[in-house]
Design a protein around this motif. Structure first.
Motif, PDB file in Angstrom:
ATOM      1  N   PHE A 208      -2.821  12.136   0.625  1.00  0.00           N
ATOM      2  CA  PHE A 208      -2.769  13.481   1.205  1.00  0.00           C
ATOM      3  C   PHE A 208      -4.032  13.832   1.977  1.00  0.00           C
ATOM      4  CE2 PHE A 208      -3.188  13.656  -3.475  1.00  0.00           C
ATOM      5  CZ  PHE A 208      -4.540  13.900  -3.575  1.00  0.00           C
ATOM      6  N   ILE A 209      -5.120  13.082   1.760  1.00  0.00           N
ATOM      7  CA  ILE A 209      -6.321  13.317   2.568  1.00  0.00           C
ATOM      8  C   ILE A 209      -6.036  12.960   4.030  1.00  0.00           C
ATOM      9  CG2 ILE A 209      -8.710  12.649   2.980  1.00  0.00           C
ATOM     10  CD1 ILE A 209      -8.344  14.396   0.534  1.00  0.00           C
ATOM     11  N   LEU A 210      -5.304  11.858   4.248  1.00  0.00           N
ATOM     12  CA  LEU A 210      -4.902  11.489   5.605  1.00  0.00           C
ATOM     13  C   LEU A 210      -4.040  12.586   6.221  1.00  0.00           C
ATOM     14  CD1 LEU A 210      -3.818   7.756   5.132  1.00  0.00           C
ATOM     15  CD2 LEU A 210      -6.014   8.623   5.921  1.00  0.00           C
ATOM     16  N   VAL A 213      -6.295  15.804   7.021  1.00  0.00           N
ATOM     17  CA  VAL A 213      -7.155  15.651   8.192  1.00  0.00           C
ATOM     18  C   VAL A 213      -6.311  15.567   9.460  1.00  0.00           C
ATOM     19  CG1 VAL A 213      -8.900  14.200   9.306  1.00  0.00           C
ATOM     20  CG2 VAL A 213      -8.966  14.563   6.838  1.00  0.00           C
ATOM     21  N   GLY A 214      -5.176  14.882   9.370  1.00  0.00           N
ATOM     22  CA  GLY A 214      -4.295  14.780  10.534  1.00  0.00           C
ATOM     23  C   GLY A 214      -3.655  16.103  10.900  1.00  0.00           C
ATOM     24  N   LEU A 215      -2.990  16.733   9.919  1.00  0.00           N
ATOM     25  CA  LEU A 215      -2.252  17.969  10.190  1.00  0.00           C
ATOM     26  C   LEU A 215      -3.164  19.125  10.571  1.00  0.00           C
ATOM     27  CD1 LEU A 215       0.420  17.840   7.320  1.00  0.00           C
ATOM     28  CD2 LEU A 215       0.820  17.513   9.754  1.00  0.00           C
ATOM     29  N   PHE A 216      -4.352  19.179   9.970  1.00  0.00           N
ATOM     30  CA  PHE A 216      -5.269  20.276  10.275  1.00  0.00           C
ATOM     31  C   PHE A 216      -6.219  19.907  11.414  1.00  0.00           C
ATOM     32  CE2 PHE A 216      -4.029  21.848   6.083  1.00  0.00           C
ATOM     33  CZ  PHE A 216      -3.951  23.199   6.323  1.00  0.00           C
ATOM     34  N   ALA A 217      -7.105  18.946  11.141  1.00  0.00           N
ATOM     35  CA  ALA A 217      -8.193  18.673  12.078  1.00  0.00           C
ATOM     36  C   ALA A 217      -7.701  18.060  13.392  1.00  0.00           C
ATOM     37  CB  ALA A 217      -9.214  17.758  11.406  1.00  0.00           C
ATOM     38  N   ILE A 218      -6.924  16.967  13.302  1.00  0.00           N
ATOM     39  CA  ILE A 218      -6.509  16.277  14.530  1.00  0.00           C
ATOM     40  C   ILE A 218      -5.572  17.141  15.360  1.00  0.00           C
ATOM     41  CG2 ILE A 218      -5.405  14.217  15.467  1.00  0.00           C
ATOM     42  CD1 ILE A 218      -8.106  13.728  14.115  1.00  0.00           C
ATOM     43  N   SER A 219      -4.614  17.814  14.713  1.00  0.00           N
ATOM     44  CA  SER A 219      -3.708  18.678  15.482  1.00  0.00           C
ATOM     45  C   SER A 219      -4.465  19.833  16.128  1.00  0.00           C
ATOM     46  CB  SER A 219      -2.586  19.215  14.583  1.00  0.00           C
ATOM     47  OG  SER A 219      -3.078  20.151  13.643  1.00  0.00           O
ATOM     48  N   LEU A 415      -6.109   5.010   9.791  1.00  0.00           N
ATOM     49  CA  LEU A 415      -6.461   5.716  11.027  1.00  0.00           C
ATOM     50  C   LEU A 415      -5.219   5.988  11.867  1.00  0.00           C
ATOM     51  CD1 LEU A 415      -9.737   3.860  12.127  1.00  0.00           C
ATOM     52  CD2 LEU A 415      -9.525   6.046  10.921  1.00  0.00           C
ATOM     53  N   TYR A 416      -4.349   4.980  11.970  1.00  0.00           N
ATOM     54  CA  TYR A 416      -3.105   5.178  12.721  1.00  0.00           C
ATOM     55  C   TYR A 416      -2.241   6.259  12.060  1.00  0.00           C
ATOM     56  CZ  TYR A 416      -4.198   0.802  15.169  1.00  0.00           C
ATOM     57  OH  TYR A 416      -4.797  -0.170  15.915  1.00  0.00           O
ATOM     58  N   ALA A 420      -0.952   9.791  13.537  1.00  0.00           N
ATOM     59  CA  ALA A 420       0.477  10.125  13.513  1.00  0.00           C
ATOM     60  C   ALA A 420       0.708  11.499  12.894  1.00  0.00           C
ATOM     61  CB  ALA A 420       1.254   9.052  12.739  1.00  0.00           C
ATOM     62  N   PHE A 421       0.002  11.778  11.799  1.00  0.00           N
ATOM     63  CA  PHE A 421       0.113  13.103  11.195  1.00  0.00           C
ATOM     64  C   PHE A 421      -0.418  14.177  12.148  1.00  0.00           C
ATOM     65  CE2 PHE A 421       0.705  11.287   6.864  1.00  0.00           C
ATOM     66  CZ  PHE A 421       1.715  12.141   6.441  1.00  0.00           C
ATOM     67  N   GLY A 422      -1.486  13.842  12.878  1.00  0.00           N
ATOM     68  CA  GLY A 422      -2.021  14.805  13.838  1.00  0.00           C
ATOM     69  C   GLY A 422      -1.022  15.138  14.929  1.00  0.00           C
TER      70      GLY A 422
END
Length: 508
Positions: A208-210, A213-219, A415-416, A420-422
């Motif tokens: 869930f850390i991935l 970071v993806g859903l919040f930070a990268i997006s 990382l990929y 993808a989550f982002g």
């Protein structure tokens, strides 16, 4: 006296030079993040989670860092609201109503100073409330069985949209998606593979850390690129500080009312700082009546929402620490951090991990003092940051996210997956589907499934055990109401908030 003893132990943890250094860094970084429009505390904490892992911080230090970022971002949101009439995050929206008119009248420095003091008062009141209420609620939660916990988690999902949620059904869809993702991996009860599709990296489930970071930070970075790439904003003139001692004293009742109301709203799962800010401003407007010039630069119109949202930020920690149920989006991110550190939030945490709990609470008290000291003399620095082009800030944030995630597992697959989550988060937010329920589904889904299984085993498969006790019935009832009320209360509250914004002479 027992609580006071635990708090002193917490200060012993928080006041070590190592932890104090990270508390100071977190408060500073949080304020920087908070003053950038759109980022907010949840994204700020999500961005710095990989850094905590990359540095190999011990659990208490990592949590002190992230809670300091949380508190700092709540402080920082007011800066762009006052200077640019652009809320740093949603709770700071009400600060625009009187903060920006004060800035237009040449009193930007006064608005920034009094809002920092109000943030300090609200945060202090909220932390005192946390100290008083959390141990009591933790002892009460020890009586919960698996059926009660299942109903409690159901209540958490039901209240997730909050009464300010735009579309409760989209919240339900997002939460369901999160629970579905949480089932990926090997079932610990049967050893059956679920949705792994033969991919070895999925056998242990999705980290869930991935996802966070993806859903919040990268997006958020993708949104930042889309909407703000280019030159910086013009430099703002803050002016001189002319706030008088008489004006400061006159706001003390407002600070007290706002802090208390904010704390109460923060304790309610799903309500959060936005509600605390709104009701604090609305109550103050009603209390003062014709004596106030709200919407035209009334100093109490700045104090009330700032005290309210900072009181709520501490209040939201109460259900997270005592029940393992986050009270806001940011506490959902903090909950994920606790779980990733192999710490189970809930009533037993106050005995099994007392050093972490009370260290974090003590750090909140210390952090509020540090933030007050930072925010007044360094306001010029934070203002200049608003004029820095995003093209210089984005690479730094991106680097922290990628290096931090890679340092956790040394896996390019992660990382990929994060990217993808982002991308998924970006498109979901385009569709106005919130990402916080997805995170909560990922976090609480496994615990919800485990407690459901335990309850059915203890009752020999009798499903009625889930609502047999009075406490479980109460949770089910409140959960049902929470699914219905947003359709009634939510639109009404949004209409009032929009009306308040339109009444302000500064609104577009």
């Amino acid at each position: 006296m027992e609580t006071l003893g635990f708090l002193m132990e917490g200060f012993a943890v928080a006041l070590t030079p190592y932890n104090l250094m990270f508390a100071l860094f977190g408060a500073f970084a949080g304020t920087l993040i908070g003053c950038l429009p759109g980022l907010g505390p949840a994204n700020g904490v999500a961005i710095l989670i990989p850094l905590a892992f990359a540095l190999g911080l011990p659990p208490e230090t990592a949590m002190i860092l992230l809670t300091s970022v949380y508190a700092g971002a709540m402080y920082g949101g007011r800066i762009s609201s006052i200077l640019l009439n652009i809320p740093g995050d949603e709770p700071a929206m009400m600060t625009c109503l009187d903060g920006y008119p004060m800035a237009q009248k040449g009193r930007a420095a006064d608005a920034l100073a009094i809002s920092a003091i109000a943030s300090f008062s609200g945060g202090l009141i909220g932390t005192i409330g946390l100290i008083m209420l959390a141990p009591v609620l933790a002892k009460f939660a020890l009586s919960f069985g698996p059926a009660e916990y299942f109903a409690l988690f159901l209540l958490a999902f039901a209240t997730l949209g909050g009464i300010t949620g735009k579309n409760p059904m989209k919240t339900v869809i997002a939460a369901t998606l999160g629970i579905m993702i949480s089932t990926v991996g090997i079932d610990i009860s049967t050893g059956t593979q679920r949705y792994t599709f033969g991919v070895l990296e999925l056998y242990e489930g999705i980290d869930f850390i991935l996802a966070i970071v993806g859903l919040f930070a990268i997006s958020e970075l993708l949104f930042f690129v889309e909407s703000r790439i280019g030159g910086g904003r013009k430099k703002m003139n803050v002016g001189k500080l002319t706030l008088t001692f008489k004006e400061l004293v006159s706001t003390i009742p407002t600070q007290l009312r706002g802090g208390i109301l904010g704390f109460i709203s923060g304790v309610l799962p799903g309500a959060g700082a936005s509600l605390g800010s709104f009701i604090s401003y609305t109550l103050e407007k009603q209390v003062l009546g014709k004596k106030g010039n709200f919407g035209e630069g009334d100093i109490r119109g700045v104090v009330a929402p700032e005290a309210g949202n900072n009181g709520a930020s501490s209040g939201a920690l109460v259900p997270m620490l005592t029940l393992g149920v986050p009270g806001s989006g940011t506490t959902a991110v903090l909950l994920a951090m606790l779980i990733s550190l192999n710490i189970t939030p809930g009533p037993l945490m106050f005995t099994q991990n007392a050093d972490i709990v009370w260290g974090v609470i003590a750090a909140l008290l210390i952090g509020n003092v540090l933030l007050l000291v930072l925010n007044i003399p360094l306001i010029g620095f934070f203002v200049r940051l608003l004029s820095v082009p995003p093209m210089y800030l984005l690479p730094i944030v991106t680097m922290v996210a990628f290096v931090g995630i890679y340092s956790i597992s040394n896996s390019t697959f992660d990382l990929y997956f994060m990217v993808a989550f982002g991308a998924a988060g970006y498109f979901l937010r385009k569709l106005e589907i919130p990402v916080v329920p997805i995170i909560l589904g990922l976090l609480l889904g496994p615990e919800m499934e485990k407690n459901l299984g335990h309850a059915l085993v203890l009752s020999d498969g009798d499903w009625s055990v889930l609502w047999a006790s009075t406490l479980a019935k109460s949770f089910w009832l409140v959960a049902g109401l929470s699914l219905v009320l947003p359709y009634v209360v939510g639109p009404l509250l949004r209409r009032r908030m929009n009306a308040a914004m339109k009444e302000s002479p500064t609104s577009d």
